[in-house]
Design a protein around this motif. Structure first.
Motif, PDB file in Angstrom:
ATOM      1  N   ASN A 123       0.827  -1.201   0.000  1.00  0.00           N
ATOM      2  CA  ASN A 123       0.000   0.000   0.000  1.00  0.00           C
ATOM      3  C   ASN A 123       0.866   1.258   0.000  1.00  0.00           C
ATOM      4  N   THR A 124       2.019   1.190   0.680  1.00  0.00           N
ATOM      5  CA  THR A 124       2.938   2.339   0.687  1.00  0.00           C
ATOM      6  C   THR A 124       3.494   2.594  -0.701  1.00  0.00           C
ATOM      7  N   GLN A 125       3.870   1.532  -1.418  1.00  0.00           N
ATOM      8  CA  GLN A 125       4.376   1.686  -2.783  1.00  0.00           C
ATOM      9  C   GLN A 125       3.294   2.246  -3.704  1.00  0.00           C
ATOM     10  N   LYS A 126       2.071   1.771  -3.538  1.00  0.00           N
ATOM     11  CA  LYS A 126       0.958   2.297  -4.340  1.00  0.00           C
ATOM     12  C   LYS A 126       0.763   3.789  -4.070  1.00  0.00           C
ATOM     13  N   PHE A 127       0.909   4.179  -2.816  1.00  0.00           N
ATOM     14  CA  PHE A 127       0.758   5.584  -2.428  1.00  0.00           C
ATOM     15  C   PHE A 127       1.824   6.437  -3.120  1.00  0.00           C
ATOM     16  N   ILE A 128       3.065   5.974  -3.076  1.00  0.00           N
ATOM     17  CA  ILE A 128       4.181   6.722  -3.676  1.00  0.00           C
ATOM     18  C   ILE A 128       4.001   6.829  -5.185  1.00  0.00           C
ATOM     19  N   ILE A 129       3.624   5.725  -5.826  1.00  0.00           N
ATOM     20  CA  ILE A 129       3.409   5.739  -7.268  1.00  0.00           C
ATOM     21  C   ILE A 129       2.307   6.721  -7.644  1.00  0.00           C
ATOM     22  N   THR A 130       1.204   6.667  -6.920  1.00  0.00           N
ATOM     23  CA  THR A 130       0.081   7.560  -7.207  1.00  0.00           C
ATOM     24  C   THR A 130       0.465   9.015  -7.023  1.00  0.00           C
ATOM     25  N   LEU A 131       1.189   9.319  -5.957  1.00  0.00           N
ATOM     26  CA  LEU A 131       1.553  10.704  -5.673  1.00  0.00           C
ATOM     27  C   LEU A 131       2.487  11.279  -6.730  1.00  0.00           C
ATOM     28  N   PHE A 132       3.532  10.523  -7.101  1.00  0.00           N
ATOM     29  CA  PHE A 132       4.547  11.081  -7.994  1.00  0.00           C
ATOM     30  C   PHE A 132       4.242  10.842  -9.477  1.00  0.00           C
ATOM     31  N   TYR A 133       3.571   9.753  -9.794  1.00  0.00           N
ATOM     32  CA  TYR A 133       3.215   9.470 -11.192  1.00  0.00           C
ATOM     33  C   TYR A 133       1.991  10.288 -11.608  1.00  0.00           C
ATOM     34  N   ILE A 134       0.890  10.154 -10.883  1.00  0.00           N
ATOM     35  CA  ILE A 134      -0.327  10.879 -11.242  1.00  0.00           C
ATOM     36  C   ILE A 134      -0.297  12.313 -10.709  1.00  0.00           C
ATOM     37  N   GLY A 135      -0.087  12.451  -9.402  1.00  0.00           N
ATOM     38  CA  GLY A 135      -0.087  13.784  -8.804  1.00  0.00           C
ATOM     39  C   GLY A 135       1.017  14.661  -9.349  1.00  0.00           C
ATOM     40  N   GLY A 136       2.225  14.128  -9.423  1.00  0.00           N
ATOM     41  CA  GLY A 136       3.359  14.894  -9.924  1.00  0.00           C
ATOM     42  C   GLY A 136       3.170  15.311 -11.366  1.00  0.00           C
ATOM     43  N   GLY A 137       2.619  14.413 -12.178  1.00  0.00           N
ATOM     44  CA  GLY A 137       2.382  14.741 -13.574  1.00  0.00           C
ATOM     45  C   GLY A 137       1.424  15.906 -13.729  1.00  0.00           C
ATOM     46  N   CYS A 138       0.334  15.909 -12.955  1.00  0.00           N
ATOM     47  CA  CYS A 138      -0.640  17.011 -13.024  1.00  0.00           C
ATOM     48  C   CYS A 138      -0.027  18.321 -12.532  1.00  0.00           C
ATOM     49  N   ILE A 139       0.806  18.249 -11.505  1.00  0.00           N
ATOM     50  CA  ILE A 139       1.450  19.458 -10.982  1.00  0.00           C
ATOM     51  C   ILE A 139       2.415  20.038 -12.008  1.00  0.00           C
ATOM     52  N   PHE A 140       3.214  19.205 -12.648  1.00  0.00           N
ATOM     53  CA  PHE A 140       4.154  19.714 -13.642  1.00  0.00           C
ATOM     54  C   PHE A 140       3.436  20.201 -14.899  1.00  0.00           C
ATOM     55  N   LEU A 141       2.301  19.608 -15.239  1.00  0.00           N
ATOM     56  CA  LEU A 141       1.504  20.133 -16.337  1.00  0.00           C
ATOM     57  C   LEU A 141       1.081  21.568 -16.045  1.00  0.00           C
ATOM     58  N   THR A 142       0.756  21.830 -14.788  1.00  0.00           N
ATOM     59  CA  THR A 142       0.344  23.176 -14.397  1.00  0.00           C
ATOM     60  C   THR A 142       1.520  24.136 -14.362  1.00  0.00           C
ATOM     61  N   MET A 143       2.718  23.626 -14.076  1.00  0.00           N
ATOM     62  CA  MET A 143       3.902  24.481 -13.978  1.00  0.00           C
ATOM     63  C   MET A 143       4.516  24.810 -15.341  1.00  0.00           C
ATOM     64  N   ILE A 144       4.255  23.985 -16.339  1.00  0.00           N
ATOM     65  CA  ILE A 144       4.879  24.151 -17.658  1.00  0.00           C
ATOM     66  C   ILE A 144       4.653  25.537 -18.280  1.00  0.00           C
ATOM     67  N   PRO A 145       3.431  26.110 -18.220  1.00  0.00           N
ATOM     68  CA  PRO A 145       3.217  27.383 -18.932  1.00  0.00           C
ATOM     69  C   PRO A 145       3.925  28.588 -18.309  1.00  0.00           C
ATOM     70  N   TYR A 146       4.446  28.453 -17.100  1.00  0.00           N
ATOM     71  CA  TYR A 146       5.042  29.609 -16.431  1.00  0.00           C
ATOM     72  C   TYR A 146       6.514  29.740 -16.812  1.00  0.00           C
ATOM     73  N   ARG A 147       6.820  30.850 -17.494  1.00  0.00           N
ATOM     74  CA  ARG A 147       8.198  31.152 -17.887  1.00  0.00           C
ATOM     75  C   ARG A 147       8.503  32.586 -17.489  1.00  0.00           C
ATOM     76  N   ALA A 148       9.546  32.756 -16.655  1.00  0.00           N
ATOM     77  CA  ALA A 148       9.943  34.086 -16.176  1.00  0.00           C
ATOM     78  C   ALA A 148       8.762  34.812 -15.535  1.00  0.00           C
ATOM     79  N   GLU A 149       8.016  34.078 -14.696  1.00  0.00           N
ATOM     80  CA  GLU A 149       6.879  34.615 -13.946  1.00  0.00           C
ATOM     81  C   GLU A 149       5.687  34.989 -14.829  1.00  0.00           C
ATOM     82  N   HIS A 150       5.712  34.620 -16.096  1.00  0.00           N
ATOM     83  CA  HIS A 150       4.591  34.905 -16.989  1.00  0.00           C
ATOM     84  C   HIS A 150       3.903  33.608 -17.389  1.00  0.00           C
ATOM     85  N   PHE A 151       2.581  33.692 -17.562  1.00  0.00           N
ATOM     86  CA  PHE A 151       1.802  32.535 -17.999  1.00  0.00           C
ATOM     87  C   PHE A 151       1.746  32.539 -19.522  1.00  0.00           C
TER      88      PHE A 151
END
Length: 271
Positions: free
Chosen positions: A108-136
């Motif tokens: 269950n711990t491994q499933k938690f880590i996979i979910t957080l960094f694979y799914i959660g991390g992917g969505c977070i980085f998708l949101t971070m991609i458009p920001y360049r030099a503080e501009h969207f």
């Protein structure tokens, strides 16, 4: 015919929602992918049978730190690098598991880590991609959406038309080498058009980004297919009529996001 119409209408509404959020405001885009992230985690949680609901609280906490709090912290760069390394490490471990013929028994711990960094991390980085030099930068994230959509569409069309050699039959019997190559070629063509109409990246950078997005996105689709095959399910959910779950539509983007973000940071460093 009715099923095809359902798929087309759902696809149009999905694309309209994404593009509307991008061009409405950065807050709308951030909020949309927060909801998308929670939904994908819910669907993935069911597929891998992750127990408990702590993953949602942890994801919300990590989201708040990296989307809203990180900009005021002196340690923002090192925290971002650490998070990126963890996400890419987890993703690469999932790629390695594609070749395993043994049944994958995660704790269950491994499933938690996979979910957080694979799914959660992917969505977070998708949101971070458009920001360049503080501009969207809308054109940057829309460009990545277009590269994924073009690749998916033409990989399917080319594979269905002339595909003969299976790409990864043990995980996804319908995908072909010809389809992958066709999707990549058309995505590179789309990258050239994006270069003409967008001034954010030069031609070489758009081409490299297209290559990274297509390869990692295609692998991401295989990774999700592996999890679904092990769970004995066809779709991650039924939220999108004719398309299955939201994760089925975002699997390529989610997996590719950390790699695309890393590529863009390298561009910033060397330019």
């Amino acid at each position: 015919m009715k099923e095809l119409l359902k798929r087309v209408l759902t696809g149009i509404l999905y694309v309209f929602l994404l593009l509307s959020a991008v061009f409405l405001s950065h807050d709308a885009f951030d909020f949309l992918f927060l909801i998308f992230g929670l939904t994908c985690i819910y669907e993935f949680k069911k597929i891998i049978r992750l127990r408990g609901y702590a993953i949602f609280l942890v994801f919300l906490g990590v989201w708040w730190v990296f989307i809203y709090l990180l900009g005021v912290l002196e340690q923002q760069n090192i925290l971002r690098i650490i998070f990126l390394i963890l996400c890419i490490t987890v993703n690469l471990s999932l790629v390695a598991r594609l070749y395993s013929k043994e049944k994958l028994n995660y704790t269950n711990t491994q499933k938690f880590i996979i979910t957080l960094f694979y799914i959660g991390g992917g969505c977070i980085f998708l949101t971070m991609i458009p920001y360049r030099a503080e501009h969207f930068v809308e054109s940057l994230i829309v460009g990545i959406f277009i590269l994924i959509w073009v690749n998916d569409s033409f990989a399917y069309l080319v594979g269905k038309s002339i595909g003969k050699h299976k790409l990864f039959p043990s995980v996804s019997p319908k995908k072909t080498v010809e389809g992958f190559i066709g999707g990549l070629i058309f995505a590179l063509g789309a990258a050239y058009i994006l270069f003409i109409y967008s001034g954010e990246l030069n031609l070489v950078q758009w081409m490299v980004l297209a290559l990274v997005v297509v390869v990692t996105g295609s692998v991401g689709d295989l990774v999700e297919s592996k999890f679904k095959r092990l769970a004995g399910v066809k779709d991650s959910g039924a939220i999108l009529p004719g398309h299955g779950g939201l994760l089925d539509r975002l699997d390529s983007l989610i997996f590719a996001a950390p790699f695309a973000y890393l590529t863009l940071q390298i561009f910033n460093y060397v330019s």
